[in-house]
Design an enzyme around this catalytic site. Structure first.
Site, PDB file in Angstrom:
ATOM      1  N   ALA A  67     -41.126 -39.555   9.168  1.00  0.00           N
ATOM      2  CA  ALA A  67     -42.354 -39.510  10.318  1.00  0.00           C
ATOM      3  C   ALA A  67     -43.503 -38.467   9.653  1.00  0.00           C
ATOM      4  O   ALA A  67     -43.153 -38.002   8.489  1.00  0.00           O
ATOM      5  CB  ALA A  67     -41.953 -38.560  11.411  1.00  0.00           C
ATOM      6  N   GLY A 106     -37.564 -40.950   9.305  1.00  0.00           N
ATOM      7  CA  GLY A 106     -38.218 -42.204   9.909  1.00  0.00           C
ATOM      8  C   GLY A 106     -37.944 -43.396   9.271  1.00  0.00           C
ATOM      9  O   GLY A 106     -38.065 -44.451   9.838  1.00  0.00           O
ATOM     10  N   GLU A 109     -34.580 -44.487   9.343  1.00  0.00           N
ATOM     11  CA  GLU A 109     -34.572 -44.830  10.722  1.00  0.00           C
ATOM     12  C   GLU A 109     -34.757 -46.535  11.016  1.00  0.00           C
ATOM     13  O   GLU A 109     -34.514 -47.315  11.747  1.00  0.00           O
ATOM     14  CB  GLU A 109     -34.999 -43.917  11.895  1.00  0.00           C
ATOM     15  CG  GLU A 109     -34.298 -42.797  11.876  1.00  0.00           C
ATOM     16  CD  GLU A 109     -34.800 -41.683  12.784  1.00  0.00           C
ATOM     17  OE1 GLU A 109     -36.070 -41.107  12.478  1.00  0.00           O
ATOM     18  OE2 GLU A 109     -34.322 -41.021  13.516  1.00  0.00           O
ATOM     19  N   GLU A 129     -33.678 -34.532   8.334  1.00  0.00           N
ATOM     20  CA  GLU A 129     -34.551 -33.616   9.494  1.00  0.00           C
ATOM     21  C   GLU A 129     -33.984 -32.092   9.573  1.00  0.00           C
ATOM     22  O   GLU A 129     -35.158 -31.205   9.820  1.00  0.00           O
ATOM     23  CB  GLU A 129     -34.367 -34.356  10.719  1.00  0.00           C
ATOM     24  CG  GLU A 129     -35.441 -35.648  10.835  1.00  0.00           C
ATOM     25  CD  GLU A 129     -34.979 -36.982  10.279  1.00  0.00           C
ATOM     26  OE1 GLU A 129     -33.737 -36.861   9.630  1.00  0.00           O
ATOM     27  OE2 GLU A 129     -35.576 -37.973  10.507  1.00  0.00           O
TER      28      GLU A 129
HETATM   29  N1  3HC Z   1     -45.223 -36.488   5.959  1.00  0.00           N
HETATM   30  C1  3HC Z   1     -46.351 -36.109   5.655  1.00  0.00           C
HETATM   31  N2  3HC Z   1     -46.693 -35.720   4.150  1.00  0.00           N
HETATM   32  C2  3HC Z   1     -45.672 -35.841   3.328  1.00  0.00           C
HETATM   33  C3  3HC Z   1     -44.442 -36.274   3.810  1.00  0.00           C
HETATM   34  C4  3HC Z   1     -44.036 -36.717   5.207  1.00  0.00           C
HETATM   35  N3  3HC Z   1     -42.882 -37.000   5.607  1.00  0.00           N
HETATM   36  N4  3HC Z   1     -43.299 -36.415   2.936  1.00  0.00           N
HETATM   37  C5  3HC Z   1     -44.209 -35.962   1.731  1.00  0.00           C
HETATM   38  N5  3HC Z   1     -45.493 -35.771   2.119  1.00  0.00           N
HETATM   39  C6  3HC Z   1     -46.582 -35.477   1.171  1.00  0.00           C
HETATM   40  C7  3HC Z   1     -46.189 -34.003   0.468  1.00  0.00           C
HETATM   41  O1  3HC Z   1     -46.933 -32.965   1.245  1.00  0.00           O
HETATM   42  C8  3HC Z   1     -47.218 -34.261  -0.744  1.00  0.00           C
HETATM   43  O2  3HC Z   1     -48.671 -34.024  -0.622  1.00  0.00           O
HETATM   44  P1  3HC Z   1     -49.572 -33.375  -1.264  1.00  0.00           P
HETATM   45  O3  3HC Z   1     -49.822 -34.265  -2.605  1.00  0.00           O
HETATM   46  O4  3HC Z   1     -50.938 -33.125  -0.453  1.00  0.00           O
HETATM   47  O5  3HC Z   1     -48.994 -31.956  -1.730  1.00  0.00           O
HETATM   48  C9  3HC Z   1     -47.147 -35.640  -0.886  1.00  0.00           C
HETATM   49  O6  3HC Z   1     -46.587 -36.194   0.286  1.00  0.00           O
HETATM   50  C10 3HC Z   1     -46.288 -36.134  -2.112  1.00  0.00           C
HETATM   51  O7  3HC Z   1     -44.648 -35.309  -1.833  1.00  0.00           O
HETATM   52  P2  3HC Z   1     -43.836 -34.885  -2.863  1.00  0.00           P
HETATM   53  O8  3HC Z   1     -44.736 -34.097  -3.707  1.00  0.00           O
HETATM   54  O9  3HC Z   1     -42.506 -34.220  -2.310  1.00  0.00           O
HETATM   55  O10 3HC Z   1     -43.454 -36.212  -3.855  1.00  0.00           O
HETATM   56  P3  3HC Z   1     -42.117 -36.685  -4.218  1.00  0.00           P
HETATM   57  O11 3HC Z   1     -42.608 -38.030  -4.971  1.00  0.00           O
HETATM   58  O12 3HC Z   1     -41.745 -35.785  -5.399  1.00  0.00           O
HETATM   59  O13 3HC Z   1     -41.175 -36.752  -3.217  1.00  0.00           O
HETATM   60  C11 3HC Z   1     -40.280 -37.755  -0.952  1.00  0.00           C
HETATM   61  C12 3HC Z   1     -41.370 -37.856  -2.227  1.00  0.00           C
HETATM   62  C13 3HC Z   1     -38.894 -37.907  -1.628  1.00  0.00           C
HETATM   63  C14 3HC Z   1     -40.666 -38.586  -0.061  1.00  0.00           C
HETATM   64  C15 3HC Z   1     -40.371 -36.347  -0.680  1.00  0.00           C
HETATM   65  O14 3HC Z   1     -41.833 -36.007  -0.407  1.00  0.00           O
HETATM   66  C16 3HC Z   1     -40.013 -35.851   0.547  1.00  0.00           C
HETATM   67  O15 3HC Z   1     -38.690 -35.351   0.649  1.00  0.00           O
HETATM   68  N6  3HC Z   1     -40.592 -35.911   1.750  1.00  0.00           N
HETATM   69  C17 3HC Z   1     -40.109 -35.440   3.017  1.00  0.00           C
HETATM   70  C18 3HC Z   1     -39.046 -36.266   3.588  1.00  0.00           C
HETATM   71  C19 3HC Z   1     -38.520 -35.734   4.887  1.00  0.00           C
HETATM   72  O16 3HC Z   1     -38.332 -34.794   5.248  1.00  0.00           O
HETATM   73  N7  3HC Z   1     -38.544 -36.901   5.963  1.00  0.00           N
HETATM   74  C20 3HC Z   1     -38.265 -36.660   7.402  1.00  0.00           C
HETATM   75  C21 3HC Z   1     -39.431 -36.249   8.063  1.00  0.00           C
HETATM   76  S1  3HC Z   1     -39.152 -35.917   9.847  1.00  0.00           S
HETATM   77  C22 3HC Z   1     -39.058 -37.528  10.382  1.00  0.00           C
HETATM   78  O17 3HC Z   1     -38.837 -38.286   9.894  1.00  0.00           O
HETATM   79  C23 3HC Z   1     -38.754 -37.237  11.941  1.00  0.00           C
HETATM   80  C24 3HC Z   1     -38.148 -38.584  12.389  1.00  0.00           C
HETATM   81  O18 3HC Z   1     -36.963 -38.781  12.797  1.00  0.00           O
HETATM   82  C25 3HC Z   1     -38.842 -38.948  13.647  1.00  0.00           C
END
Ligand code: 3HC
Length: 659
Positions: A67, A106, A109, A129
């Site tokens: 998400a 997400g 999911e 999460e």
């Molecule tokens: N939402 C918004 N922005 C995000 C994001 C997300 N889920 N994940 C990464 N970004 C952004 C980062 O802030 C960064 O932005 P910036 O360039 O402005 O600083 C950019 O994307 C690149 O991120 P990384 O430097 O981390 O890139 P990598 O290539 O090293 O890694 C990744 C990619 C493995 C996808 C890593 O970004 C990551 O682990 N992201 C978070 C994953 C996460 O926690 N997902 C769960 C979200 S909550 C959810 O999904 C709820 C659902 O159940 C409803």
């Protein structure tokens, strides 16, 4: 081939009657509003008779990163993710996920809601999460246990751990791995599913396991939660998948997700997430080109040096260790090999991986061996004369453009740099022990460090998989300065009326793995004692000074290694010692202090305030670039609980009465 556009981030082409949907929402294809509306529109389109099924994939190297975390501060906007996925799961034609990279939160999911999943060998799957203080909110807690079983689901969701494609295949999370043609394999799966009863994950029944087995899996997770709410909630929801009908489970999951999303814990962990991304960006370095590092020298292969060497070997570098004697070199090599053996035992790599690393390692007894090194890190005894002498000698043997890095904790790296003819090629790399495990490295930008040297040090730390925080020159750098302020305030609180265990208990309840006095006992009280003795001559006689620590050391209570320190350790167990209490009481009386027991919340509030005040000084002195960098140092180097966001964040937001 015509491209269909369903939204700003969802497009599609058709191949053999299969709609190939592409999610293209840089940087990580998060499920922002445009993705959700676009997927709905794609499903509308796919109801046409000409479409036989759907394949969904992501643009670039990520499938879907989850998400959109940036939307979390705002009210959710329809269509909501669980509804999109439910519609997709209920769709009458096969929908297959072609998972081309990370499928997280997400994104995972989405894959779970599809009728089939094909992964590229580089794909990974996870529901991280809990690391953001929330639980999956689009069916993850209800679908994953139905697909892979409750034990695996509890472990994955409760810890947030990702699995690689091979493990995902083994546990049943994916149907196939496509070593080459991902899309073609996914289309083949659509064809195989066409005309069959579709396997809808939400309609599966999770295999029952005993409560005892679930509790055993959950216990490990809850033991590490240390006051964090999300892991316990995640476990509860996965368990609910065994008892609640799917639709009810989804409702309960969504309710929990929305509640946690608005919590302080989630705000803190979101802060940490964005802080880590911000830390990598150093304004002045945008134009600097890091120099290529192939060979790393490490002088001193004791506890710290061997850990640094292992980190560098793990990152693929050739490593030259240097000791003072042939015997020392042999011991150093043994120590490094021992750490590699431990990693093999822990399953990090296999014996062949260890042997390959050892082939990249030389340990010599002569500084001349460092001639080929592009970067030399010293990890010798933290003494000014020892370090400056070494740097002078290094200057003679390494190549003119080699970088010299000092791992000093307290000495002035500018003065060490000044001992060489290349102060602009000197930088600080302050690792934390054990350096092969601890993620933090303070990268010290010395007064004369050139920008390409700093950029190289940062790139090097990143390749080691470390979290690098840039910091200016000051005694103790960011972490030890804040830690000293924390310790000073804790000691004054003891003098004022608190007891060491009360301080420790308050900070442990706040989320620290160990209170400060217990940590001091573990590390040994003598190092700080020696420093205090060194500083005695220059100390301001009017400044408040805490003698109790000196009294303990004088009594031979040097911490766990002598069986006694702030606590006693009968049978190794930390125990309040009445002798220490008596000593504290006597010292207070000697100084004429009327003791006052702290009121609830006071300990945490005073200690957070002390840390944050010191942090503000570091910011105003230009030592730290951002408050969030300070938070990261304390979380990753000093056990500050991540779910409290770090001292700067917590001091702003924590209601001390509530902790
Ligand atoms: N939402 C918004 N922005 C995000 C994001 C997300 N889920 N994940 C990464 N970004 C952004 C980062 O802030 C960064 O932005 P910036 O360039 O402005 O600083 C950019 O994307 C690149 O991120 P990384 O430097 O981390 O890139 P990598 O290539 O090293 O890694 C990744 C990619 C493995 C996808 C890593 O970004 C990551 O682990 N992201 C978070 C994953 C996460 O926690 N997902 C769960 C979200 S909550 C959810 O999904 C709820 C659902 O159940 C409803």
């Amino acid at each position: 081939m015509d491209t269909l556009t369903f939204s700003d981030s969802i497009s599609a082409t058709t191949r053999d009657g299969v709609l190939l949907v592409l999610i293209d929402n840089p940087p990580v294809n998060a499920t922002s509003l445009g993705v959700r509306t676009g997927l709905m529109a794609a499903l509308d389109y796919a109801t046409q008779d000409t479409v036989r099924g759907i394949v969904i994939t992501g643009a670039g190297k990520t499938f879907v990163g989850g998400a959109d975390i940036r939307e979390f501060g705002k009210p959710p906007e329809a269509p909501f993710l669980p509804d999109v996925y439910l519609r997709l799961e209920q769709f009458g034609k096969p929908v297959v996920a072609a998972v081309n990279g990370a499928a997280l939160g997400g994104g995972c999911e989405l894959a779970l809601a599809c009728h089939g999943r094909v992964a590229s060998p580089t794909a990974s799957f996870g529901l991280p999460e809990v690391k953001l203080g929330i639980v999956p909110g689009a069916g993850g807690t209800q679908r994953l246990p139905r697909l892979v079983g409750v034990t695996t689901a509890v472990e994955m969701i409760g810890t947030g751990r990702s699995v690689k494609a091979s493990e995902a295949l083994r546990v049943g999370l994916v149907d196939r791995i496509a070593p080459e043609e991902l899309t073609a394999e996914a289309i083949a799966l659509v064809e195989a599913l066409t005309g069959k009863d579709l396997r809808r994950t939400g309609e599966l029944v999770a295999t029952r396991i005993s409560d005892a087995d679930i509790d055993a899996a959950a216990a490990k997770i809850l033991a590490k939660a240390r006051g964090q709410t999300a892991p316990g909630e995640a476990v509860r929801l996965v368990k609910a998948a065994l008892t609640l009908p799917f639709a009810d489970g989804l409702v309960e999951e969504r309710r929990t997700f929305l509640r946690l999303r608005d919590s302080q814990e989630a705000a803190a962990l979101r802060h940490v997430f964005f802080a880590e991304r911000a830390a990598g960006k150093v304004e002045a370095l945008e134009k600097a080109t890091p120099r290529t590092i192939e060979c790393v020298g490490v002088v001193g292969t004791g506890l710290m040096g061997s850990g640094i060497a292992v980190s560098a070997l793990n990152a693929g570098y050739r490593v030259i260790g240097v000791e003072q004697s042939v015997e020392g070199a042999a011991k150093g090599r043994e120590r490094i090999a021992g750490l590699l053996d431990k990693a093999v035992q822990a399953g990090r790599f296999d014996a062949a991986g260890r042997d390959e690393r050892l082939r990249r390692l030389t340990v010599a007894s002569d500084l001349g061996a460092l001639h080929d090194a592009d970067l030399v890190i010293e990890a010798v005894f933290d003494d000014f004369d020892v370090k400056t002498d070494l740097f002078r000698r290094l200057d003679e043997v390494v190549q003119a453009d080699a970088i010299l890095a000092t791992n000093t904790s307290y000495l002035d790296p500018d003065a060490i740099a000044a001992a060489t003819r290349r102060p602009e090629r000197v930088v600080g790399l302050h690792f934390f022990s054990p350096a092969n495990i601890m993620r933090l490295v303070e990268v010290v930008n010395c007064t004369r460090t050139q920008s390409d040297v700093l950029a190289t040090a940062l790139a090097f730390a990143k390749r080691l998989g470390k979290l690098a925080i840039v910091c200016g020159v000051t005694e103790g750098f960011i972490g030890n300065r804040i830690f000293s302020a924390y310790r000073r305030e804790a000691e004054f609180m003891v003098e004022d009326g608190a007891l060491p265990h009360e301080v420790d208990q308050a900070m442990e309840a706040f989320g620290f793995p160990m209170g400060l006095f217990a940590v001091s006992d573990m590390a040994g009280l003598d190092i700080a004692w020696a420093r205090r003795k060194r500083q005695a001559a220059t100390r301001d006689p009017n400044a408040r000074y805490f003698e109790i620590a000196d009294r303990l050391c004088e009594a031979g209570r040097l911490g766990q290694k002598t069986g006694q320190g702030w606590y006693a350790y009968p049978d190794g167990k930390r125990t309040i010692d009445p002798d220490v209490t008596a000593l504290i009481v006597a010292e207070r009386a000697r100084k004429g202090i009327a003791p006052r027991s702290p009121v609830p919340g006071e300990i945490v509030k005073r200690l957070l305030t002390a840390m944050a005040d010191e942090g503000r000084s570091l910011l105003s002195e230009g030592i730290a670039a951002r408050a969030s960098d300070i938070d990261l140092v304390m979380i990753n180097g000093y056990g500050f609980p991540a779910h409290r966001g770090g001292p700067m964040f917590a001091a702003e937001t924590t209601n001390a009465a509530a902790v």
